[in-house]
Design a protein around this motif. Structure first.
Motif, PDB file in Angstrom:
ATOM      1  N   SER B  45      36.353  38.674  45.478  1.00  0.00           N
ATOM      2  CA  SER B  45      37.069  37.904  44.455  1.00  0.00           C
ATOM      3  C   SER B  45      36.406  36.559  44.237  1.00  0.00           C
ATOM      4  O   SER B  45      36.291  36.091  43.096  1.00  0.00           O
ATOM      5  N   ASP B 165      38.901  42.883  38.909  1.00  0.00           N
ATOM      6  CA  ASP B 165      39.105  42.557  40.320  1.00  0.00           C
ATOM      7  C   ASP B 165      40.186  43.456  40.916  1.00  0.00           C
ATOM      8  O   ASP B 165      41.370  43.211  40.724  1.00  0.00           O
ATOM      9  N   GLU B 166      39.778  44.482  41.613  1.00  0.00           N
ATOM     10  CA  GLU B 166      40.700  45.433  42.231  1.00  0.00           C
ATOM     11  C   GLU B 166      41.689  45.972  41.191  1.00  0.00           C
ATOM     12  O   GLU B 166      42.869  46.140  41.463  1.00  0.00           O
TER      13      GLU B 166
HETATM   14 MG   LIG Z   1      40.077  40.126  46.402  1.00  0.00          MG
END
Ligand SMILES: [Mg+2]
Ligand SMILES: Nc1ncnc2c1ncn2[C@@H]1O[C@H](COP(=O)(O)OP(=O)(O)O)[C@@H](O)[C@H]1O
Lengths: 236, 336
Positions: B45, B165-166
Motif C-alpha cells: 500500500s 489496492d487489495e
Molecule cells: Mg495494504
C-alpha cells in the motif's frame, strides 16, 4: 416549600400570572434558543471543521501553535459557568445590543457559551468520517475545501443532526438559566414570577413547558437524524 | 510509463524510523497489467500511495510519464491525481450518496456541470452493469456491486493509471474473479495501465502480465508472471507460490530411486499427459511424489516431483522431458 401549590387558590393565582405571560414566554424561549443555536452554528461549524482538518495528518494541517491556541480558547470558554460568562460579557452585550436586560440581550452570552460547544460536537461528528473515504477523495485530486464540502459534511449529516440536537437542548437550558440575570422567556417566568414570589405553581408550569420543549426538540432531532441516514434504509 | 528508482519510505516509529520501503526500483510500461504481491505489511500500500502522491518517499524518485511525482505540490499534485485513479479493499463509497452521485463525484471535481455529469455517470454505471442501481444507496448493494460502483467512479475521468489496492480481497473468489475480469475488460478497452496490489496469487494469475514480489519493503523478485510462478527463485516468491510450505521429500527408501523435478513453464494443456507418454514410450516407471501446478489461461505452470524407481533411467527421463520446449527437468536431492 411546595405545600401551597395543592390549593385551588394557588392555581387560580397562577393562572392570573400565566395567562398574559406564558405564550409569549414560550415564544421568547423558542426564538432565543433557535437564534442562539443558529448563530452558534455559524461560528462553531467552521471552527469544528478547522479542528479536524487542521490537525497534524488532517486534510489541511495548520500550524501547531494555532491549533493549540484554538483548542485552549475553546476549553477556556467551555469551562466558564454560564451565569458567570453572562456577567463577564455584559460590556460586550451592552455594546452590541445596547442593554443587558431582556430577551435579545441574552443572545450574546448564549452564542459565546454555545459556539465552543458546537465546535466540539462538529469536531466529534467529522472525526467519525472514515479515513478511507477521505483518502479516496484525496486520491481523486479533491482539494481540502472539496473534501470538506463533498465528503466530510455530507457523510456526517446524521451524526451532525444528533449532535446539534444536543446543542439545541443545552442552549434551551442556558436560556432558562438566563432568567436569573434579566433574561426573558420561560426562565424568567419560573424564576422571577414563580420562585422569587413564592408562586411555586407558576414555576412548576414553566418548568413543565421547558421539559416538553426539550422532549419535542429531541424527538424531532432523533427522527430527522435517522430519516437522513442512508446507511440502513431499505429500498430508498 | 512509471519509473520507480531507489524508492525508500520510512515511517516514524516508537524507536526511530521504521522502513516500509527499501530501495525499490520498478519500471511499469504503459498499458501493462502489473501485479505487486506480498504478505501483509510488505509495503504494498505504501508503494501505491507513493505512486499517486498520497505519500512522499523518504528517498528515491517516482517518475510517471516523465514527471517526478514527489516534486508536485498543491494544484499540480491534484491535477496529477486525476490521472491516477485508485480502488480500495474497503470500496470507500460515499454512504450518504446514491450510486449515481458517487460516480458523479469525480466528474464534478473535474468541472463537469450537473447534467453532463449525470449523463456520463449513467453511461459508466452501464459499463459496470449497474445502470438499474443508479438511485440505490451503497448500503443496499453487495460487496461486489459496491466495488463495481467504485470502479465506475475510478474510471469516470478516464485516468491513465488505475491502482487497485487489495480491490478483491474483501470479496469471495467468484465475485473477485468477476471484478478482475471487469478490470481486464476496461484495461483492454481503454489501454490504461493497471497496477494490482494483492496478497493472493490467484489475482495475479488471472490478469497480470508482470509481477513484482515485495518482501519486507524490498523487491524480492520481478518479471513475467509465468516465469516467476513456474520458477520462483527468491524465498519470498517460493512462500507465495507454495503457500503450504516448500516440498520436503522423504529420503529415498530405495538407494536406486531418484527424484526428478519437472517445471512446467506454460505447457499447453493438451500436451499435459506428458508424464504418461514418457512412462509408456520409454518404459520408465515413475510416480508423482509432489505436485503444485496451476493453469493460467490454457497453459500449465508449476512444478512436479517425480520419483523414478530405477535410477539408471533417470537421465533418460530428464532427457525425454527436456525435449519439450516448455518443460524443464532436472535430477534433485531430497530437499527441493
Ligand atoms: Mg495494504
Ligand atoms: N502511516 C503510517 N505510519 C506508520 N507506519 C506505517 C504507516 N503506513 C504503513 N506503515 C507501516 O509500513 C509497513 C508497510 O505497510 P503497508 O504498505 O500498509 O503494507 P501492505 O499494504 O503490504 O500490507 C507496515 O509495517 C506498516 O505498519
Amino acid at each position: 416549600m411546595f405545600e401551597n401549590i395543592f390549593t385551588a387558590e394557588a392555581w387560580r393565582e397562577a393562572w392570573r400570572i400565566l395567562r398574559p405571560t406564558l405564550l409569549s414566554g414560550i415564544w421568547e424561549t423558542l426564538y432565543v434558543t433557535l437564534l442562539s443555536t443558529a448563530l452558534a452554528i455559524v461560528i462553531g461549524l467552521p471552527l469544528g471543521v478547522l479542528l479536524v482538518t487542521g490537525r497534524p495528518g488532517g486534510v489541511r494541517p495548520l500550524p501547531r501553535a494555532l491549533m493549540r491556541f484554538l483548542n485552549a480558547l475553546i476549553n477556556l470558554l467551555r469551562s466558564i459557568p454560564f451565569l458567570i460568562l453572562m456577567i463577564v460579557v455584559f460590556p460586550l452585550t451592552r455594546l452590541i445590543v445596547g442593554t443587558v436586560i431582556g430577551t435579545a440581550a441574552t443572545v450574546v452570552p448564549l452564542v459565546i457559551a454555545a459556539f465552543p460547544f458546537v465546535a466540539r460536537l462538529v469536531e466529534s461528528s467529522l472525526s467519525e468520517v472514515s479515513p478511507g473515504q477521505i483518502e479516496m477523495a484525496q486520491s481523486m485530486g479533491a482539494s481540502p475545501f472539496r473534501i470538506v464540502i463533498g465528503v466530510m459534511l455530507p457523510e456526517s449529516v446524521p451524526s451532525l443532526i444528533s449532535n446539534l440536537t444536543i446543542a439545541l437542548t443545552t442552549i434551551l437550558g442556558y436560556t432558562a438559566m438566563s432568567g436569573v440575570l434579566g433574561g426573558g422567556g420561560l426562565g424568567k417566568i419560573a424564576i422571577s414570577y414563580g420562585y422569587y414570589r413564592y408562586k411555586y405553581a407558576v414555576m412548576l408550569v414553566a418548568v413543565v413547558c421547558l421539559i416538553l420543549l426539550v422532549e419535542l426538540f429531541q424527538l424531532i432531532g432523533t427522527r430527522l437524524a435517522s430519516a437522513c441516514d442512508k446507511r440502513q434504509k431499505k429500498n430508498g | 510509463m512509471i519509473e520507480i528508482s531507489h524508492l525508500s519510505k520510512n515511517f516514524p516509529g516508537e524507536e526511530g524510523e521504521v522502513p516500509a520501503l527499501r530501495d525499490v526500483s520498478l519500471t511499469i510500461p504503459d498499458g501493462d497489467v502489473y501485479g505487486i504481491i506480498g504478505m501483509s505489511g510488505a509495503g504494498k500500500s505504501t508503494l501505491v500511495r507513493c505512486i499517486n502522491g498520497l505519500e512522499r518517499p523518504t528517498a528515491g524518485t517516482n517518475v510517471v510519464d516523465g514527471c517526478d511525482v514527489s516534486l508536485l505540490r498543491g494544484r499540480a499534485l491534484r491535477a496529477y491525481r486525476r490521472q491516477v485513479s485508485m480502488i480500495f479493499q474497503g470500496f470507500h463509497l460515499l454512504m450518504q450518496k446514491n450510486c449515481l452521485q458517487n460516480v458523479c463525484f469525480p466528474l464534478r471535481l473535474a468541472g463537469l456541470d450537473r447534467r453532463a455529469a449525470i449523463e456520463r455517470g449513467m453511461e459508466l454505471l452501464d459499463t459496470v452493469g449497474l445502470a438499474d442501481k443508479a438511485h440505490v444507496y451503497p448500503a443496499q448493494l453487495s460487496g461486489g456491486q459496491q466495488q463495481r460502483v467504485a470502479i465506475a467512479r475510478a474510471i469516470a475521468t478516464e485516468p491513465k493509471i488505475l491502482l487497485c489496492d487489495e480491490a478483491t480481497s474483501a470479496l469471495d473468489p467468484t465475485t473477485a474473479s468477476s471484478i478482475l475480469r471487469l478490470i481486464r475488460e476496461i484495461q483492454e478497452k481503454h489501454n490504461i495501465t493497471v497496477i494490482i496490489i494483492t496478497h493472493r496469487m490467484s489475482d495475479v494469475e488471472h490478469i497480470c502480465r508482470h509481477v513484482a514480489i515485495l518482501d519486507g519493503g524490498a523487491v524480492a523478485e520481478e518479471g513475467e508472471v509465468a516465469e516467476i510462478f513456474s520458477r520462483p527463485r527468491s524465498d519470498a516468491a517460493r512462500r507465495l507460490v507454495f503457500p503450504q510450505g516448500e516440498v520436503v521429500l522423504p529420503p529415498l527408501a530405495d538407494t536406486d530411486a531418484r527424484y526428478i523435478r519437472v517445471v512446467f513453464n506454460g505447457v499447453s494443456a493438451t500436451s499435459a499427459p506428458l508424464i504418461a507418454r514418457m512412462v509408456k514410450e520409454r518404459d520408465i516407471v515413475a510416480s508423482i511424489a509432489a505436485a503444485d501446478t496451476r493453469s493460467i489461461g490454457d497453459r500449465v505452470y508449476g512444478s512436479m516431483i517425480l520419483c523414478v524407481g530405477d535410477g539408471r533411467l533417470a537421465a533418460s527421463a530428464v532427457e525425454y522431458l527436456n525435449a519439450h520446449p516448455e518443460v524443464h527437468a532436472e535430477e534433485v536431492t531430497a530437499r527441493v
